[in-house]
Design an enzyme around this catalytic site. Structure first.
Site, PDB file in Angstrom:
ATOM      1  N   VAL A 597      56.020  40.312  31.107  1.00 53.04           N
ATOM      2  CA  VAL A 597      57.263  40.247  30.340  1.00 53.04           C
ATOM      3  C   VAL A 597      58.282  41.207  30.955  1.00 53.04           C
ATOM      4  O   VAL A 597      58.006  42.391  31.093  1.00 53.04           O
ATOM      5  CB  VAL A 597      57.019  40.667  28.875  1.00 53.04           C
ATOM      6  CG1 VAL A 597      58.282  40.468  28.057  1.00 53.04           C
ATOM      7  CG2 VAL A 597      55.866  39.893  28.278  1.00 53.04           C
ATOM      8  N   VAL A 599      62.796  41.981  31.446  1.00 55.00           N
ATOM      9  CA  VAL A 599      64.202  41.625  31.281  1.00 55.00           C
ATOM     10  C   VAL A 599      64.974  42.421  32.326  1.00 55.00           C
ATOM     11  O   VAL A 599      64.646  43.580  32.583  1.00 55.00           O
ATOM     12  CB  VAL A 599      64.693  41.990  29.858  1.00 55.00           C
ATOM     13  CG1 VAL A 599      66.196  41.793  29.741  1.00 55.00           C
ATOM     14  CG2 VAL A 599      63.971  41.161  28.811  1.00 55.00           C
ATOM     15  N   GLY A 607      69.192  41.754  23.485  1.00 55.05           N
ATOM     16  CA  GLY A 607      68.378  40.874  22.650  1.00 55.05           C
ATOM     17  C   GLY A 607      67.660  39.780  23.419  1.00 55.05           C
ATOM     18  O   GLY A 607      67.062  38.889  22.829  1.00 55.05           O
ATOM     19  N   GLY A 609      64.980  40.016  25.237  1.00 55.98           N
ATOM     20  CA  GLY A 609      63.538  40.132  25.009  1.00 55.98           C
ATOM     21  C   GLY A 609      63.117  39.436  23.723  1.00 55.98           C
ATOM     22  O   GLY A 609      62.135  38.697  23.698  1.00 55.98           O
ATOM     23  N   TYR A 643      57.941  44.447  20.401  1.00 57.00           N
ATOM     24  CA  TYR A 643      56.843  43.609  19.920  1.00 57.00           C
ATOM     25  C   TYR A 643      56.612  43.784  18.426  1.00 57.00           C
ATOM     26  O   TYR A 643      56.381  42.820  17.705  1.00 57.00           O
ATOM     27  CB  TYR A 643      55.558  43.921  20.694  1.00 57.00           C
ATOM     28  CG  TYR A 643      55.660  43.589  22.159  1.00 57.00           C
ATOM     29  CD1 TYR A 643      56.060  42.318  22.577  1.00 57.00           C
ATOM     30  CD2 TYR A 643      55.377  44.536  23.138  1.00 57.00           C
ATOM     31  CE1 TYR A 643      56.176  42.014  23.918  1.00 57.00           C
ATOM     32  CE2 TYR A 643      55.485  44.238  24.486  1.00 57.00           C
ATOM     33  CZ  TYR A 643      55.886  42.975  24.870  1.00 57.00           C
ATOM     34  OH  TYR A 643      56.002  42.669  26.189  1.00 57.00           O
TER      35      TYR A 643
END
Ligand code: ZN
Ligand code: ZN
Length: 679
Positions: A597, A599, A607, A609, A643
């Protein structure tokens, strides 16, 4: 455990001996070094009763750095345990190719046989389908010459050929029978290990070797059986296919009078019925095994001559190896003349098993820089004099190679990095999720505010043109691979050769990503790369590097990948904590993990993510996933916040020793349920 240590106390050196055994088994390098520094003779310690030496324990567990340490202390490399097994056999049995590589470099005897079944290390590797280990074992017998594959093929066609190597010795090695006349090919065929069967055939394994009645083994297939009889019993269609494509006989009968078809019937292998009934009409094309790796012998020879350990490290090296950016170049690839360090070349030859084709003869491996098919490496002048192999004489090899300064790919090559041992191409990048490295080079930028509809923690799509979807085009996968490389590696753009290095990392991640997405990675049911992208026109200035490296073309416009992740439908990720939910049968269908994951640094706090994770949950639900997991480094607070706010909760964390062993911050495993409510 308590029993063992009591038994051990009748020996003079028992308590430290037991401690060394524990350290060897658990992979505690520092403890092992301290104990051996204190008393080098401990290396020969055996536990009473089972008589496994520390070398056996470390080999069986795959701790190759401890294996090196023990060999450096002068332990007998061919020492046997109570059943006659060497450390090499145990490493082969468990598929620890890095241990096998170390033992082969130290000239371990590959001919020793197990007392119980007469098997060699090759049998153990074939039994469990560890093709890398098979290839490494035979490193000295397969020449680094372009004609190898042709020579072997012509031979199988019965034509004469001139050889520049001793085929007879290779033939004997590959076809050496264990008790009952069972060859490595019999074992791999019985157990359905297609890759190993393929490799063994390419290396000259005979289709006509037959098993014998020796009165000691229980033989359910019957004496006089060929490898095809064994494959028929095992029931693997692919194994039978490849044996038949190499002209295995369908009509040969074993001592019971059975053909392979009759064996298949007696074991109810219905799927083999048609395949074993008649010879195929057209000859199938025969491709070389992806594990052939021709340059292996040349690099093994160089490594033995001039060393392969960290002593090659040159702090002020002006022109370092472009793969690791750390060590001095000591070898050159014949043909394209690109230069590498011995370690990286060795790693390349031992792990090469991609489906991508090199521009060269069968069995050559692709140069990481130009894709030229490498057949052999030669030593650069001056390599020997500049290198002292300290590890052979001293046990204090450097333990600090995995510093935070080296990139992930380089740390793969350092002694403390554990790799996964499956024979698929391993992901070159860590599966660690969402690391945002601080970076002064790029000022953080906002998306053009007129288009920006959501707050930084919104679960909604930010801008009408932010596209969140699974990548299909190669172009987009490459852009995602590049974003990962710049997110997961600390790259100093002033380092010499950095651009070649980045290119190399991106190429590797791209190949690995394609392989995963195409479903060719063993252990994964389904993998998808989900990207967030925006049109190039929407990015304000200040992100030129991002725009040039992560650009792809779709539907008539240039778009930039600004966020990416992988959704993996599988039971576990290599080297990571395994999730607990759901329990029982079918978990491999309904459990998934997020990985890789990231960005773009320039667009953090927009935002992106949140949007990516929301999208991945929807895709997961479409796949029938019920439990979604993600791993996050304990010290990565922004990622944890992302998360937790996206609905994940804590499930488990990594034992501290494992984090130390893998040389990384401790991981936490987070879980979320994928519910009906999403859609
Ligand atoms: Zn290197
Ligand atoms: Zn090259």
């Amino acid at each position: 455990m308590r029993f063992l240590s009591m038994m051990g106390s009748s020996f003079g050196c028992s308590s430290t001996g037991e401690r060394l055994v524990s350290a060897a088994r658990d992979g505690d390098v520092q403890e092992a070094m301290a104990l051996l520094e204190y008393n080098p003779r401990l290396a020969r310690y055996s536990t009473f009763g089972v008589r496994n030496s520390p070398l056996h324990y470390s080999a069986a567990q795959g701790h190759h750095e401890i294996v090196s340490l023990l060999l450096g202390c002068g332990v007998d490399i061919n020492i046997r345990n109570y059943r006659g097994q060497t450390a090499l056999m145990q490493a082969c049995q468990h598929g620890h190719w890095e241990v096998v590589q170390t033992l082969v470099l130290y000239n371990a005897n590959i001919h020793r046989v197990d007392y119980l079944n007469g098997g060699t290390a090759l049998h153990f590797a074939a039994l469990n389908g560890h093709s890398r280990c098979i290839r490494l074992l035979l490193a000295d017998y397969i020449p680094s010459t372009p004609s190898f594959w042709d020579v072997m093929r012509k031979k199988s066609n019965g034509r004469e050929s001139k050889n520049d190597f001793d085929e007879g010795v290779l033939f004997k090695m590959v076809n050496q029978p264990a008790d009952g006349g069972i060859t490595a090919l019999h074992m791999a065929a019985l157990n359905g290990h297609v890759d190993s069967v393929h490799l063994l055939l390419d290396l000259g394994a005979s289709l006509s070797e037959i098993t014998v009645e020796d009165g000691t083994t229980i033989d359910l297939i019957g004496a006089g059986s060929t490898p095809l009889h064994y494959a028929a019993c095992g029931g693997s269609v692919q194994c039978c296919q490849i044996l038949i494509s190499r002209s295995a006989s369908l009509t040969v009968k074993n001592a019971n009078g059975w053909t392979p078809l009759m064996v298949a019937r007696s074991w109810h292998r219905d799927s083999l019925e048609e395949l074993l009934s008649k010879q195929p009409e057209s000859r199938q094309q025969i491709l070389p095994s992806p594990y052939l790796s021709l340059p292996l012998r040349s690099i093994v020879k160089i490594a033995r001559e001039c060393g392969w350990k960290n002593s090659e490290f040159v702090p002020t090296c002006l022109d370092p190896c472009v793969v690791c950016l750390e060590r001095k170049c000591t070898v050159t690839a014949e043909g394209c003349n690109h230069e590498f360090c011995t370690r990286c070349a060795l790693y390349l030859c031992s792990t090469n098993c991609t489906s991508s084709i090199a521009h060269g003869p069968p069995g050559s491996i692709a140069c990481p820089l130009c894709r030229h098919g490498i057949v052999s490496f030669t030593m650069l002048p001056g390599a020997i004099t500049s290198i002292k192999e300290i590890a052979r004489t001293s046990i204090s090899f450097s333990l600090c190679a995995c510093s935070g300064e080296v990139s992930d790919s380089a740390s793969m090559l350092t002694p403390l990095r554990k790799s996964d041992f499956t024979c698929t191409l391993i992901s070159p990048l860590s599966s660690s999720s969402f690391r945002s490295l601080s970076c002064q080079r790029f000022p953080s930028i906002k998306l053009n505010s007129s288009r920006c509809l959501g707050g930084s923690e919104s679960h909604e799509t930010l801008t009408p043109s932010l596209n969140l979807k699974e990548a299909v085009l190669e172009d987009e996968l490459l852009a995602a691979a590049r974003l990962r490389v710049r997110s997961f590696n600390k790259l100093d753009h002033s380092t010499y050769g950095i651009h070649d290095h980045i290119k190399y990392l991106a190429e590797r991640e791209f190949e690995a990503l394609k392989e995963r997405v195409a479903g060719r990675r063993v252990g994964f049911r389904k993998v998808s790369c989900i990207n967030a992208s925006i049109p190039l026109s929407q990015i304000s200035s200040g992100a030129d590097e991002l725009c040039s490296s992560c650009k792809f073309y779709e539907n008539g416009e240039d778009r930039i990948v600004i966020g990416t992740l992988d959704l993996n439908q599988c039971l576990r990720l290599p080297d990571e904590i395994t999730g607990k939910r759901p329990e029982g049968i079918g978990a491999d269908l309904t459990r998934a993990y997020l990985s890789n994951v990231c960005v773009a640094k320039e667009l953090l706090r927009n935002g992106v993510g949140y949007s990516l994770i929301a999208r991945s949950k929807i895709v997961a639900q479409e796949w029938g996933i019920t439990d979604l997991y993600v791993h996050v480094a304990d010290d990565n607070d922004p990622a944890k916040e992302l998360y937790l706010k996206s609905g994940f909760i804590y499930e488990n964390d990594e034992p501290a020793w494992q984090a130390r062993f893998l040389d990384r911050p401790r991981r936490i495993l987070l879980w979320t349920e994928i519910s009906e409510k999403l859609c």
